[in-house]
Design a protein around this motif. Structure first.
Motif, PDB file in Angstrom:
ATOM      1  N   ASP A  96       0.808  -1.214   0.000  1.00 31.34           N
ATOM      2  CA  ASP A  96       0.000   0.000   0.000  1.00 31.34           C
ATOM      3  C   ASP A  96       0.844   1.269   0.000  1.00 31.34           C
ATOM      4  OD1 ASP A  96       0.976  -0.405   2.511  1.00 31.34           O
ATOM      5  OD2 ASP A  96      -0.842   0.183   3.577  1.00 31.34           O
ATOM      6  N   ALA A  97       2.133   1.151   0.269  1.00 31.40           N
ATOM      7  CA  ALA A  97       3.019   2.323   0.306  1.00 31.40           C
ATOM      8  C   ALA A  97       4.320   2.013  -0.429  1.00 31.40           C
ATOM      9  CB  ALA A  97       3.284   2.737   1.744  1.00 31.40           C
ATOM     10  N   PRO A  98       4.261   1.813  -1.749  1.00 28.85           N
ATOM     11  CA  PRO A  98       5.460   1.402  -2.492  1.00 28.85           C
ATOM     12  C   PRO A  98       6.595   2.418  -2.460  1.00 28.85           C
ATOM     13  CG  PRO A  98       3.671   1.964  -3.993  1.00 28.85           C
ATOM     14  CD  PRO A  98       3.083   1.918  -2.626  1.00 28.85           C
ATOM     15  N   MET A  99       6.257   3.698  -2.376  1.00 28.73           N
ATOM     16  CA  MET A  99       7.319   4.709  -2.303  1.00 28.73           C
ATOM     17  C   MET A  99       8.129   4.530  -1.029  1.00 28.73           C
ATOM     18  SD  MET A  99       7.366   6.969  -4.877  1.00 28.73           S
ATOM     19  CE  MET A  99       7.996   8.476  -4.171  1.00 28.73           C
ATOM     20  N   TYR A 100       7.446   4.365   0.068  1.00 32.12           N
ATOM     21  CA  TYR A 100       8.114   4.257   1.360  1.00 32.12           C
ATOM     22  C   TYR A 100       8.893   2.948   1.490  1.00 32.12           C
ATOM     23  CZ  TYR A 100       5.757   8.352   3.340  1.00 32.12           C
ATOM     24  OH  TYR A 100       5.350   9.623   3.625  1.00 32.12           O
ATOM     25  N   TRP A 101       8.246   1.845   1.146  1.00 31.70           N
ATOM     26  CA  TRP A 101       8.920   0.567   1.336  1.00 31.70           C
ATOM     27  C   TRP A 101       9.985   0.331   0.272  1.00 31.70           C
ATOM     28  CZ3 TRP A 101       7.941   1.219   5.732  1.00 31.70           C
ATOM     29  CH2 TRP A 101       6.667   1.272   6.306  1.00 31.70           C
ATOM     30  N   GLY A 102       9.798   0.905  -0.905  1.00 32.90           N
ATOM     31  CA  GLY A 102      10.854   0.837  -1.910  1.00 32.90           C
ATOM     32  C   GLY A 102      12.085   1.600  -1.467  1.00 32.90           C
ATOM     33  N   SER A 103      11.870   2.767  -0.878  1.00 31.73           N
ATOM     34  CA  SER A 103      12.978   3.555  -0.351  1.00 31.73           C
ATOM     35  C   SER A 103      13.683   2.811   0.778  1.00 31.73           C
ATOM     36  CB  SER A 103      12.458   4.905   0.158  1.00 31.73           C
ATOM     37  OG  SER A 103      13.488   5.684   0.717  1.00 31.73           O
ATOM     38  N   THR A 104      12.904   2.159   1.638  1.00 34.29           N
ATOM     39  CA  THR A 104      13.487   1.391   2.740  1.00 34.29           C
ATOM     40  C   THR A 104      14.365   0.257   2.217  1.00 34.29           C
ATOM     41  OG1 THR A 104      11.554   1.890   4.126  1.00 34.29           O
ATOM     42  CG2 THR A 104      12.961   0.074   4.830  1.00 34.29           C
ATOM     43  N   LEU A 105      13.891  -0.441   1.188  1.00 32.09           N
ATOM     44  CA  LEU A 105      14.687  -1.512   0.587  1.00 32.09           C
ATOM     45  C   LEU A 105      15.990  -0.980   0.014  1.00 32.09           C
ATOM     46  CD1 LEU A 105      11.972  -3.632  -1.290  1.00 32.09           C
ATOM     47  CD2 LEU A 105      13.162  -4.218   0.832  1.00 32.09           C
ATOM     48  N   SER A 106      15.938   0.196  -0.587  1.00 32.43           N
ATOM     49  CA  SER A 106      17.149   0.797  -1.162  1.00 32.43           C
ATOM     50  C   SER A 106      18.147   1.170  -0.072  1.00 32.43           C
ATOM     51  CB  SER A 106      16.779   2.032  -1.993  1.00 32.43           C
ATOM     52  OG  SER A 106      16.024   1.659  -3.131  1.00 32.43           O
ATOM     53  N   PHE A 107      17.647   1.671   1.053  1.00 31.61           N
ATOM     54  CA  PHE A 107      18.535   1.983   2.172  1.00 31.61           C
ATOM     55  C   PHE A 107      19.230   0.717   2.674  1.00 31.61           C
ATOM     56  CE2 PHE A 107      16.711   6.145   2.440  1.00 31.61           C
ATOM     57  CZ  PHE A 107      17.617   6.906   3.164  1.00 31.61           C
ATOM     58  N   LEU A 108      18.458  -0.350   2.820  1.00 29.47           N
ATOM     59  CA  LEU A 108      19.029  -1.602   3.300  1.00 29.47           C
ATOM     60  C   LEU A 108      20.025  -2.168   2.290  1.00 29.47           C
ATOM     61  CD1 LEU A 108      19.176  -3.846   5.389  1.00 29.47           C
ATOM     62  CD2 LEU A 108      17.166  -4.894   4.319  1.00 29.47           C
ATOM     63  N   GLY A 109      19.676  -2.100   1.018  1.00 29.99           N
ATOM     64  CA  GLY A 109      20.582  -2.579  -0.015  1.00 29.99           C
ATOM     65  C   GLY A 109      21.887  -1.825  -0.036  1.00 29.99           C
ATOM     66  N   THR A 110      21.812  -0.510   0.154  1.00 31.82           N
ATOM     67  CA  THR A 110      23.026   0.302   0.192  1.00 31.82           C
ATOM     68  C   THR A 110      23.889  -0.070   1.396  1.00 31.82           C
ATOM     69  OG1 THR A 110      21.828   2.115  -0.884  1.00 31.82           O
ATOM     70  CG2 THR A 110      23.903   2.670   0.206  1.00 31.82           C
ATOM     71  N   ALA A 111      23.243  -0.322   2.539  1.00 31.51           N
ATOM     72  CA  ALA A 111      23.986  -0.744   3.735  1.00 31.51           C
ATOM     73  C   ALA A 111      24.737  -2.043   3.477  1.00 31.51           C
ATOM     74  CB  ALA A 111      23.028  -0.906   4.916  1.00 31.51           C
ATOM     75  N   LEU A 112      24.086  -2.997   2.809  1.00 31.07           N
ATOM     76  CA  LEU A 112      24.735  -4.266   2.503  1.00 31.07           C
ATOM     77  C   LEU A 112      25.840  -4.100   1.464  1.00 31.07           C
ATOM     78  CD1 LEU A 112      21.695  -6.735   2.378  1.00 31.07           C
ATOM     79  CD2 LEU A 112      23.361  -6.421   4.216  1.00 31.07           C
ATOM     80  N   TRP A 113      25.615  -3.220   0.499  1.00 27.32           N
ATOM     81  CA  TRP A 113      26.618  -2.986  -0.542  1.00 27.32           C
ATOM     82  C   TRP A 113      27.940  -2.525   0.064  1.00 27.32           C
ATOM     83  CZ3 TRP A 113      27.256  -4.207  -5.471  1.00 27.32           C
ATOM     84  CH2 TRP A 113      28.252  -3.567  -6.194  1.00 27.32           C
ATOM     85  N   TYR A 114      27.837  -1.642   1.048  1.00 25.28           N
ATOM     86  CA  TYR A 114      29.041  -1.138   1.711  1.00 25.28           C
ATOM     87  C   TYR A 114      29.467  -2.018   2.887  1.00 25.28           C
ATOM     88  CZ  TYR A 114      28.701   3.173  -0.997  1.00 25.28           C
ATOM     89  OH  TYR A 114      28.661   4.083  -2.027  1.00 25.28           O
ATOM     90  N   GLY A 115      28.633  -2.990   3.262  1.00 26.30           N
ATOM     91  CA  GLY A 115      28.971  -3.868   4.375  1.00 26.30           C
ATOM     92  C   GLY A 115      28.983  -3.170   5.715  1.00 26.30           C
ATOM     93  N   LYS A 116      28.036  -2.242   5.922  1.00 25.49           N
ATOM     94  CA  LYS A 116      28.047  -1.397   7.114  1.00 25.49           C
ATOM     95  C   LYS A 116      26.873  -1.701   8.056  1.00 25.49           C
ATOM     96  CE  LYS A 116      31.403   1.150   5.243  1.00 25.49           C
ATOM     97  NZ  LYS A 116      32.735   1.352   5.806  1.00 25.49           N
ATOM     98  N   PRO A 117      27.138  -2.221   9.241  1.00 29.65           N
ATOM     99  CA  PRO A 117      26.062  -2.408  10.225  1.00 29.65           C
ATOM    100  C   PRO A 117      25.341  -1.108  10.557  1.00 29.65           C
ATOM    101  CG  PRO A 117      28.003  -3.641  10.881  1.00 29.65           C
ATOM    102  CD  PRO A 117      28.408  -2.789   9.713  1.00 29.65           C
ATOM    103  N   ALA A 118      26.067   0.009  10.520  1.00 30.74           N
ATOM    104  CA  ALA A 118      25.431   1.299  10.812  1.00 30.74           C
ATOM    105  C   ALA A 118      24.310   1.589   9.814  1.00 30.74           C
ATOM    106  CB  ALA A 118      26.467   2.422  10.766  1.00 30.74           C
ATOM    107  N   GLY A 119      24.494   1.121   8.574  1.00 24.63           N
ATOM    108  CA  GLY A 119      23.463   1.307   7.560  1.00 24.63           C
ATOM    109  C   GLY A 119      22.201   0.534   7.885  1.00 24.63           C
ATOM    110  N   VAL A 120      22.379  -0.663   8.449  1.00 22.91           N
ATOM    111  CA  VAL A 120      21.211  -1.449   8.877  1.00 22.91           C
ATOM    112  C   VAL A 120      20.485  -0.725   9.998  1.00 22.91           C
ATOM    113  CG1 VAL A 120      20.440  -3.648   9.817  1.00 22.91           C
ATOM    114  CG2 VAL A 120      22.342  -3.597   8.177  1.00 22.91           C
TER     115      VAL A 120
END
Length: 201
Positions: free
Chosen positions: A137-161
């Motif tokens: 019901d909120a693709p903008m919000y949850w899509g953005s959240t997924l991108s934040f998490l993906g970026t955290a994993l890309w850099y390997g940063k727990p702080a990003g999680v």
């Protein structure tokens, strides 16, 4: 946690501040517009231009938030378990999925539908129920959240999680204010439509 996240870095707190500020800002401004027509007045009485102005502002704030987030991650320690092929592949999948949700949502809603046009009195003819709204019901919000998490994993940063959890929480809280308010805007329109024939009679 202290070994996973460097809490002495100012950019960590700056990133958290931008994450919290953005939804707070657009909800405050949009509600002010709805009640007082503030942006419409600033745009010379043109609600469409007022909405476009808010759209540009929200978009730029999003770019600043993302840039601050990336800078904060670069100054944080990496964790070996978050480095390697599997986390990076997952990161790509999360960012790609997040962007699909965000971009397809913008395509379905258009500029005014995406950037709170309903608070300006610019309402959509009917509710969008196709993709991606048949997924969430909120693709903008949850899509953005997924991108934040993906970026955290890309850099390997727990702080990003950790910051992603803050993103999720901020959006979840924002929805508790936005969804009922938006629903009432459209409910009001439907009541006015039902009452219109009675007034003519």
């Amino acid at each position: 946690m202290a070994g996973l996240v460097d809490f002495t870095q100012p950019t960590l707190y700056l990133s958290a501040a931008t994450i919290l500020f953005n939804p707070t800002f657009w909800n405050f401004v949009a509600r002010t517009e709805y009640h007082n027509k503030t942006l419409t007045k600033l745009a010379g009485g043109n609600a469409l231009y007022g909405c476009y102005g808010l759209a540009v502002t929200i978009f730029l704030l999003g770019l600043i938030r993302d840039a601050v987030y990336e800078r904060a991650l670069r100054q944080q320690p990496s964790h070996p378990a978050m480095l390697g092929f599997v986390p990076q592949a997952l990161a790509v999948g999360l960012v790609a999925s997040g962007n699909v949700l965000v971009l397809s949502s913008m395509w379905a809603l258009g500029i005014t539908g995406t950037y709170l046009g309903d608070y300006f009195g610019i309402l959509m003819d009917e509710m969008v129920t196709g993709f991606p709204f048949n997924v969430t019901d909120a693709p903008m919000y949850w899509g953005s959240t997924l991108s934040f998490l993906g970026t955290a994993l890309w850099y390997g940063k727990p702080a990003g999680v950790l910051l992603t959890v803050l993103v999720y929480t901020a959006y979840r809280i924002a929805l508790t204010f936005e969804d009922p308010f938006t629903a009432e805007i459209y409910a009001k329109r439907e009541r006015e439509r039902r009452d219109a024939p009675k007034k003519k009679a």
